[in-house]
Design a protein around this motif. Structure first.
Motif, PDB file in Angstrom:
ATOM      1  N   UNK A   1       2.271   6.554  -6.110  1.00  0.00           N
ATOM      2  CA  UNK A   1       1.833   7.910  -5.753  1.00  0.00           C
ATOM      3  C   UNK A   1       2.184   8.810  -6.927  1.00  0.00           C
ATOM      4  N   UNK A   2       1.153   9.502  -7.428  1.00  0.00           N
ATOM      5  CA  UNK A   2       1.404  10.418  -8.535  1.00  0.00           C
ATOM      6  C   UNK A   2       1.682  11.802  -7.967  1.00  0.00           C
ATOM      7  N   UNK A   3       2.875  12.306  -8.217  1.00  0.00           N
ATOM      8  CA  UNK A   3       3.286  13.624  -7.723  1.00  0.00           C
ATOM      9  C   UNK A   3       3.310  14.613  -8.862  1.00  0.00           C
ATOM     10  N   UNK A   4       2.654  15.730  -8.644  1.00  0.00           N
ATOM     11  CA  UNK A   4       2.683  16.811  -9.627  1.00  0.00           C
ATOM     12  C   UNK A   4       3.235  18.049  -8.950  1.00  0.00           C
ATOM     13  N   UNK A   5       4.314  18.566  -9.470  1.00  0.00           N
ATOM     14  CA  UNK A   5       4.940  19.767  -8.928  1.00  0.00           C
ATOM     15  C   UNK A   5       4.642  20.924  -9.877  1.00  0.00           C
ATOM     16  N   UNK A   6       3.976  21.947  -9.340  1.00  0.00           N
ATOM     17  CA  UNK A   6       3.578  23.090 -10.177  1.00  0.00           C
ATOM     18  C   UNK A   6       4.471  24.304  -9.949  1.00  0.00           C
TER      19      UNK A   6
ATOM     20  N   UNK B   1       0.837  -1.201   0.000  1.00  0.00           N
ATOM     21  CA  UNK B   1       0.000   0.000   0.000  1.00  0.00           C
ATOM     22  C   UNK B   1       0.871   1.250   0.000  1.00  0.00           C
ATOM     23  N   UNK B   2       0.365   2.270  -0.677  1.00  0.00           N
ATOM     24  CA  UNK B   2       1.084   3.534  -0.744  1.00  0.00           C
ATOM     25  C   UNK B   2       0.104   4.671  -0.518  1.00  0.00           C
ATOM     26  N   UNK B   3       0.549   5.674   0.204  1.00  0.00           N
ATOM     27  CA  UNK B   3      -0.245   6.885   0.398  1.00  0.00           C
ATOM     28  C   UNK B   3       0.650   8.098   0.252  1.00  0.00           C
ATOM     29  N   UNK B   4       0.118   9.233  -0.221  1.00  0.00           N
ATOM     30  CA  UNK B   4      -1.222   9.348  -0.810  1.00  0.00           C
ATOM     31  C   UNK B   4      -1.244   8.813  -2.237  1.00  0.00           C
ATOM     32  N   UNK B   5      -2.390   8.803  -2.863  1.00  0.00           N
ATOM     33  CA  UNK B   5      -2.507   8.360  -4.254  1.00  0.00           C
ATOM     34  C   UNK B   5      -2.038   9.457  -5.198  1.00  0.00           C
ATOM     35  N   UNK B   6      -2.429  10.666  -4.853  1.00  0.00           N
ATOM     36  CA  UNK B   6      -2.070  11.818  -5.671  1.00  0.00           C
ATOM     37  C   UNK B   6      -1.571  12.919  -4.753  1.00  0.00           C
ATOM     38  N   UNK B   7      -0.652  13.726  -5.284  1.00  0.00           N
ATOM     39  CA  UNK B   7      -0.097  14.820  -4.499  1.00  0.00           C
ATOM     40  C   UNK B   7       0.239  15.944  -5.464  1.00  0.00           C
ATOM     41  N   UNK B   8      -0.289  17.111  -5.181  1.00  0.00           N
ATOM     42  CA  UNK B   8       0.028  18.284  -5.991  1.00  0.00           C
ATOM     43  C   UNK B   8       0.667  19.301  -5.063  1.00  0.00           C
ATOM     44  N   UNK B   9       1.808  19.811  -5.466  1.00  0.00           N
ATOM     45  CA  UNK B   9       2.505  20.751  -4.613  1.00  0.00           C
ATOM     46  C   UNK B   9       3.267  21.748  -5.482  1.00  0.00           C
ATOM     47  N   UNK B  10       3.917  22.678  -4.833  1.00  0.00           N
ATOM     48  CA  UNK B  10       4.617  23.736  -5.574  1.00  0.00           C
ATOM     49  C   UNK B  10       6.126  23.503  -5.532  1.00  0.00           C
ATOM     50  N   UNK B  11       6.821  24.138  -6.448  1.00  0.00           N
ATOM     51  CA  UNK B  11       8.282  24.044  -6.450  1.00  0.00           C
ATOM     52  C   UNK B  11       8.844  24.562  -5.137  1.00  0.00           C
ATOM     53  N   UNK B  12       9.918  23.945  -4.694  1.00  0.00           N
ATOM     54  CA  UNK B  12      10.563  24.347  -3.452  1.00  0.00           C
ATOM     55  C   UNK B  12      10.027  23.654  -2.219  1.00  0.00           C
ATOM     56  N   UNK B  13       8.890  23.005  -2.345  1.00  0.00           N
ATOM     57  CA  UNK B  13       8.267  22.361  -1.191  1.00  0.00           C
ATOM     58  C   UNK B  13       8.896  20.999  -0.911  1.00  0.00           C
ATOM     59  N   UNK B  14       8.438  20.417   0.204  1.00  0.00           N
ATOM     60  CA  UNK B  14       8.907  19.100   0.612  1.00  0.00           C
ATOM     61  C   UNK B  14       7.695  18.207   0.817  1.00  0.00           C
ATOM     62  N   UNK B  15       7.796  16.946   0.388  1.00  0.00           N
ATOM     63  CA  UNK B  15       6.689  16.003   0.576  1.00  0.00           C
ATOM     64  C   UNK B  15       7.224  14.685   1.112  1.00  0.00           C
ATOM     65  N   UNK B  16       6.341  13.926   1.706  1.00  0.00           N
ATOM     66  CA  UNK B  16       6.683  12.587   2.209  1.00  0.00           C
ATOM     67  C   UNK B  16       5.713  11.581   1.634  1.00  0.00           C
ATOM     68  N   UNK B  17       6.259  10.551   1.020  1.00  0.00           N
ATOM     69  CA  UNK B  17       5.461   9.466   0.476  1.00  0.00           C
ATOM     70  C   UNK B  17       5.631   8.260   1.385  1.00  0.00           C
ATOM     71  N   UNK B  18       4.537   7.548   1.585  1.00  0.00           N
ATOM     72  CA  UNK B  18       4.554   6.457   2.545  1.00  0.00           C
ATOM     73  C   UNK B  18       4.248   5.126   1.875  1.00  0.00           C
TER      74      UNK B  18
END
Lengths: 110, 112
Positions: free
Chosen positions: B107-112, B5-22
């Motif tokens: 997890x699909x990551x989109x960086x805007x 299992x993976x979370x989240x399924x989708x993630x949209x964030x901005x440049x310069x940010x930090x995210x954690x995928x599980x």
């Protein structure tokens, strides 16, 4: 540089046709070759091949490895629309690195 | 369903940010692997953990880090995000160190 090359890049066949997908590799520390099927999301495991010349079979799918010539083929007989997917070949190296090819896109038309 | 299992399924964030995928591996699996799949690069191996320890490293950027916790779940941290980091991130697990890997849904990551 390690590389895995798949051919063809893409093919379209009719239901009932037989297809052969190719995978050649050049890697430093070969351990096994794996085939995956990727539909909408995650790759799903099909076969792992470690020994040369031994065919692995699962239903209409079969695969064989030639370690001397550094290639593998994946055969699908009596294709169905549900076989439409990207087929990925990957080589597992000692050291646990898995190197993927770019994939073959298969489309089966009814 | 592979059991990974993976979370989240989708993630949209901005440049310069930090995210954690599980990622939670299949029950009993000790190894966790992280992969990045983008349109231009295909599927790329990033890193592997086995029973809490880093075991193999692939094409992982300095801005990315991962860890595997005592309960064997893993997290992939991506920092100082760039547009080019937009991709599908897969986690896979295997029973041992050299076994067949089973992939999570990604997890699909989109960086805007």
């Amino acid at each position: 540089e390690d590389k895995v090359v798949q051919s063809p890049l893409s093919l379209v066949v009719h239901e009932g046709d037989t297809v052969t997908l190719n995978c050649s590799y050049e890697v430093t520390n070969f351990r096994s070759l794996l085939w995956y099927k990727q539909e909408k999301k995650a790759p799903t495991f099909l076969f792992m091949l470690t020994s040369s010349g031994i065919e692995k079979k699962s239903g209409r799918l079969s695969s064989i490895l030639d370690k001397k010539e550094l290639f593998s083929i994946l055969n699908i007989t009596a294709t169905q629309t549900g076989d439409s997917a990207i087929y990925l070949c990957a080589v597992l190296e000692y050291g646990n690195k898995l190197v993927f090819g770019a994939g073959t896109i298969l489309r089966v038309k009814s | 369903d592979s059991g990974v299992t993976q979370t989240p399924k989708h993630l949209i964030t901005a440049t310069g940010q930090r995210v954690t995928l599980r990622c939670s591996p299949r029950s009993g699996d000790l190894s966790v692997y992280w992969y990045q799949q983008s349109l231009d690069q295909g599927l790329q191996f990033l890193i592997q953990y086995y029973n809490g320890e880093e075991r193999a490293k692939g094409n992982i950027l300095e801005r990315f880090s991962a860890q595997q916790f005592p309960d064997l779940h893993s997290e992939l941290n991506l920092s100082s995000l760039e547009l080019g980091d937009s991709a599908l991130y897969f986690c896979a697990s295997s029973a041992g160190n050299q076994e067949t890997q089973y992939f999570g849904p990604g997890t699909r990551l989109l960086v805007l």
